[in-house]
Design a protein around this motif. Structure first.
Motif, PDB file in Angstrom:
ATOM      1  N   LEU A  69       7.596   6.373  -8.712  1.00 16.03           N
ATOM      2  CA  LEU A  69       6.590   5.271  -8.680  1.00 16.03           C
ATOM      3  C   LEU A  69       6.732   3.991  -7.914  1.00 16.03           C
ATOM      4  CD1 LEU A  69       3.581   4.892  -9.500  1.00 16.03           C
ATOM      5  CD2 LEU A  69       4.669   4.031 -11.872  1.00 16.03           C
ATOM      6  N   VAL A  70       8.059   3.530  -8.289  1.00 12.15           N
ATOM      7  CA  VAL A  70       8.508   2.241  -7.618  1.00 12.15           C
ATOM      8  C   VAL A  70       8.558   2.342  -5.974  1.00 12.15           C
ATOM      9  CG1 VAL A  70      10.217   0.412  -7.550  1.00 12.15           C
ATOM     10  CG2 VAL A  70       9.439   1.196  -9.758  1.00 12.15           C
ATOM     11  N   GLY A  71       9.346   3.474  -5.590  1.00 14.04           N
ATOM     12  CA  GLY A  71       9.385   3.925  -4.251  1.00 14.04           C
ATOM     13  C   GLY A  71       7.997   3.911  -3.528  1.00 14.04           C
ATOM     14  N   ALA A  72       7.169   4.912  -4.235  1.00 11.26           N
ATOM     15  CA  ALA A  72       5.875   4.594  -3.660  1.00 11.26           C
ATOM     16  C   ALA A  72       5.032   3.437  -3.379  1.00 11.26           C
ATOM     17  CB  ALA A  72       4.892   5.712  -4.198  1.00 11.26           C
ATOM     18  N   LEU A  73       5.361   2.778  -4.379  1.00 13.50           N
ATOM     19  CA  LEU A  73       4.560   1.407  -4.333  1.00 13.50           C
ATOM     20  C   LEU A  73       5.170   0.435  -3.266  1.00 13.50           C
ATOM     21  CD1 LEU A  73       4.037   0.514  -8.189  1.00 13.50           C
ATOM     22  CD2 LEU A  73       2.275   0.826  -6.517  1.00 13.50           C
ATOM     23  N   LEU A  74       6.356   0.541  -3.138  1.00 10.86           N
ATOM     24  CA  LEU A  74       7.308  -0.618  -2.064  1.00 10.86           C
ATOM     25  C   LEU A  74       6.778   0.118  -0.719  1.00 10.86           C
ATOM     26  CD1 LEU A  74      10.898  -0.756  -3.646  1.00 10.86           C
ATOM     27  CD2 LEU A  74       9.053  -2.742  -3.226  1.00 10.86           C
ATOM     28  N   VAL A  75       6.563   1.341  -0.581  1.00 17.78           N
ATOM     29  CA  VAL A  75       6.241   1.805   0.815  1.00 17.78           C
ATOM     30  C   VAL A  75       4.860   1.426   1.053  1.00 17.78           C
ATOM     31  CG1 VAL A  75       5.823   3.884   2.265  1.00 17.78           C
ATOM     32  CG2 VAL A  75       7.780   3.688   0.832  1.00 17.78           C
ATOM     33  N   VAL A  76       4.120   1.517   0.181  1.00 19.87           N
ATOM     34  CA  VAL A  76       2.410   0.921   0.514  1.00 19.87           C
ATOM     35  C   VAL A  76       2.476  -0.430   0.561  1.00 19.87           C
ATOM     36  CG1 VAL A  76       0.392   0.983  -0.883  1.00 19.87           C
ATOM     37  CG2 VAL A  76       1.376   3.060  -0.775  1.00 19.87           C
ATOM     38  N   ALA A  77       2.974  -1.313  -0.226  1.00 24.73           N
ATOM     39  CA  ALA A  77       3.307  -2.701  -0.264  1.00 24.73           C
ATOM     40  C   ALA A  77       3.704  -3.032   1.115  1.00 24.73           C
ATOM     41  CB  ALA A  77       4.100  -3.200  -1.305  1.00 24.73           C
ATOM     42  N   GLY A  78       4.818  -2.604   1.569  1.00 19.98           N
ATOM     43  CA  GLY A  78       5.321  -2.666   3.069  1.00 19.98           C
ATOM     44  C   GLY A  78       4.375  -2.389   4.046  1.00 19.98           C
TER      45      GLY A  78
ATOM     46  N   ASN B 207       7.509  -9.116  10.695  1.00 17.85           N
ATOM     47  CA  ASN B 207       7.203  -7.828   9.972  1.00 17.85           C
ATOM     48  C   ASN B 207       8.587  -7.317   9.185  1.00 17.85           C
ATOM     49  OD1 ASN B 207       4.639  -7.480  10.843  1.00 17.85           O
ATOM     50  ND2 ASN B 207       5.470  -6.394  12.494  1.00 17.85           N
ATOM     51  N   TRP B 208       9.822  -8.151   9.323  1.00 21.59           N
ATOM     52  CA  TRP B 208      11.063  -7.920   8.493  1.00 21.59           C
ATOM     53  C   TRP B 208      10.610  -7.506   6.915  1.00 21.59           C
ATOM     54  CZ3 TRP B 208      13.424 -10.421   4.813  1.00 21.59           C
ATOM     55  CH2 TRP B 208      13.093 -11.674   4.822  1.00 21.59           C
ATOM     56  N   PRO B 209       9.811  -8.429   6.364  1.00 24.71           N
ATOM     57  CA  PRO B 209       9.954  -8.209   4.873  1.00 24.71           C
ATOM     58  C   PRO B 209       9.100  -6.898   4.636  1.00 24.71           C
ATOM     59  CG  PRO B 209       9.029 -10.536   5.185  1.00 24.71           C
ATOM     60  CD  PRO B 209       9.302  -9.739   6.651  1.00 24.71           C
ATOM     61  N   GLY B 210       7.885  -6.511   5.318  1.00 21.68           N
ATOM     62  CA  GLY B 210       7.395  -5.362   5.326  1.00 21.68           C
ATOM     63  C   GLY B 210       8.271  -4.232   5.529  1.00 21.68           C
ATOM     64  N   LEU B 211       8.824  -4.160   6.547  1.00 22.54           N
ATOM     65  CA  LEU B 211       9.876  -3.162   7.002  1.00 22.54           C
ATOM     66  C   LEU B 211      10.945  -2.923   5.804  1.00 22.54           C
ATOM     67  CD1 LEU B 211      10.461  -3.845  10.874  1.00 22.54           C
ATOM     68  CD2 LEU B 211       9.460  -1.646   9.787  1.00 22.54           C
ATOM     69  N   LEU B 212      11.480  -4.102   5.393  1.00 18.82           N
ATOM     70  CA  LEU B 212      12.422  -3.815   4.093  1.00 18.82           C
ATOM     71  C   LEU B 212      11.726  -3.315   3.117  1.00 18.82           C
ATOM     72  CD1 LEU B 212      15.337  -4.931   3.251  1.00 18.82           C
ATOM     73  CD2 LEU B 212      14.373  -6.917   2.406  1.00 18.82           C
TER      74      LEU B 212
ATOM     75  N   VAL C  71       1.025  -2.584   3.834  1.00 24.02           N
ATOM     76  CA  VAL C  71      -0.122  -3.546   3.712  1.00 24.02           C
ATOM     77  C   VAL C  71       0.151  -4.814   4.117  1.00 24.02           C
ATOM     78  CG1 VAL C  71      -1.326  -4.617   1.954  1.00 24.02           C
ATOM     79  CG2 VAL C  71      -1.169  -2.092   1.719  1.00 24.02           C
ATOM     80  N   TYR C  72       1.713  -5.292   3.941  1.00 23.08           N
ATOM     81  CA  TYR C  72       2.011  -6.484   4.181  1.00 23.08           C
ATOM     82  C   TYR C  72       2.101  -6.670   5.819  1.00 23.08           C
ATOM     83  CZ  TYR C  72       5.156 -10.380   4.928  1.00 23.08           C
ATOM     84  OH  TYR C  72       5.605 -11.735   5.655  1.00 23.08           O
ATOM     85  N   MET C  73       2.424  -5.514   6.653  1.00 20.71           N
ATOM     86  CA  MET C  73       2.790  -5.457   7.897  1.00 20.71           C
ATOM     87  C   MET C  73       1.352  -5.577   8.330  1.00 20.71           C
ATOM     88  SD  MET C  73       5.929  -3.002   8.782  1.00 20.71           S
ATOM     89  CE  MET C  73       5.547  -1.817   7.946  1.00 20.71           C
ATOM     90  N   ALA C  74       0.157  -4.845   8.173  1.00 23.25           N
ATOM     91  CA  ALA C  74      -1.168  -4.865   8.288  1.00 23.25           C
ATOM     92  C   ALA C  74      -1.620  -6.367   8.295  1.00 23.25           C
ATOM     93  CB  ALA C  74      -1.905  -3.951   7.685  1.00 23.25           C
ATOM     94  N   GLY C  75      -1.396  -6.882   6.906  1.00 19.35           N
ATOM     95  CA  GLY C  75      -1.918  -8.196   6.912  1.00 19.35           C
ATOM     96  C   GLY C  75      -1.215  -9.272   7.805  1.00 19.35           C
ATOM     97  N   ALA C  76       0.051  -8.889   8.250  1.00 20.33           N
ATOM     98  CA  ALA C  76       0.877 -10.065   9.060  1.00 20.33           C
ATOM     99  C   ALA C  76       0.045  -9.826  10.400  1.00 20.33           C
ATOM    100  CB  ALA C  76       2.321  -9.604   9.045  1.00 20.33           C
TER     101      ALA C  76
END
Length: 84
Positions: free
Chosen positions: A5-14, A65-70, A16-21
């Motif tokens: 669950l945490v892994g899936a949330l981190l992938v989705v958050a990354g 995009n480095w935070p989203g990639l991370l 979304v962050y890159m799209a927002g950037a």
């Protein structure tokens, strides 16, 4: 189960962050006042669009995009570790 669950949330958050950037880099359209001569001539020359003429590929750079990639990378590693 929690690791997945945490892994899936981190992938989705990354993602979304890159799209927002990419979207937050600048305005998607350049509004012109209605009724001006440039508005009338511009409507005849080009079709109305929300995309600017030249956006460039700067939004794909690593500096924004480095935070989203991370986040996506850590999430992918958590998902892979849960499979083992």
């Amino acid at each position: 189960m929690t690791v997945i669950l945490v892994g899936a949330l981190l992938v989705v958050a990354g993602v979304v962050y890159m799209a927002g950037a990419a979207l937050g880099r600048g305005r998607l359209s350049e509004p012109t006042p209605l009724g001006t001569a440039t508005d009338r001539t511009a409507s005849r020359l080009a079709a109305p669009t929300l995309e600017p003429r030249r956006r460039g590929l700067g939004f794909l750079g690593l500096s924004r995009n480095w935070p989203g990639l991370l986040m996506a990378g850590v999430g992918a590693m958590l998902l892979l570790s849960a499979m083992l």
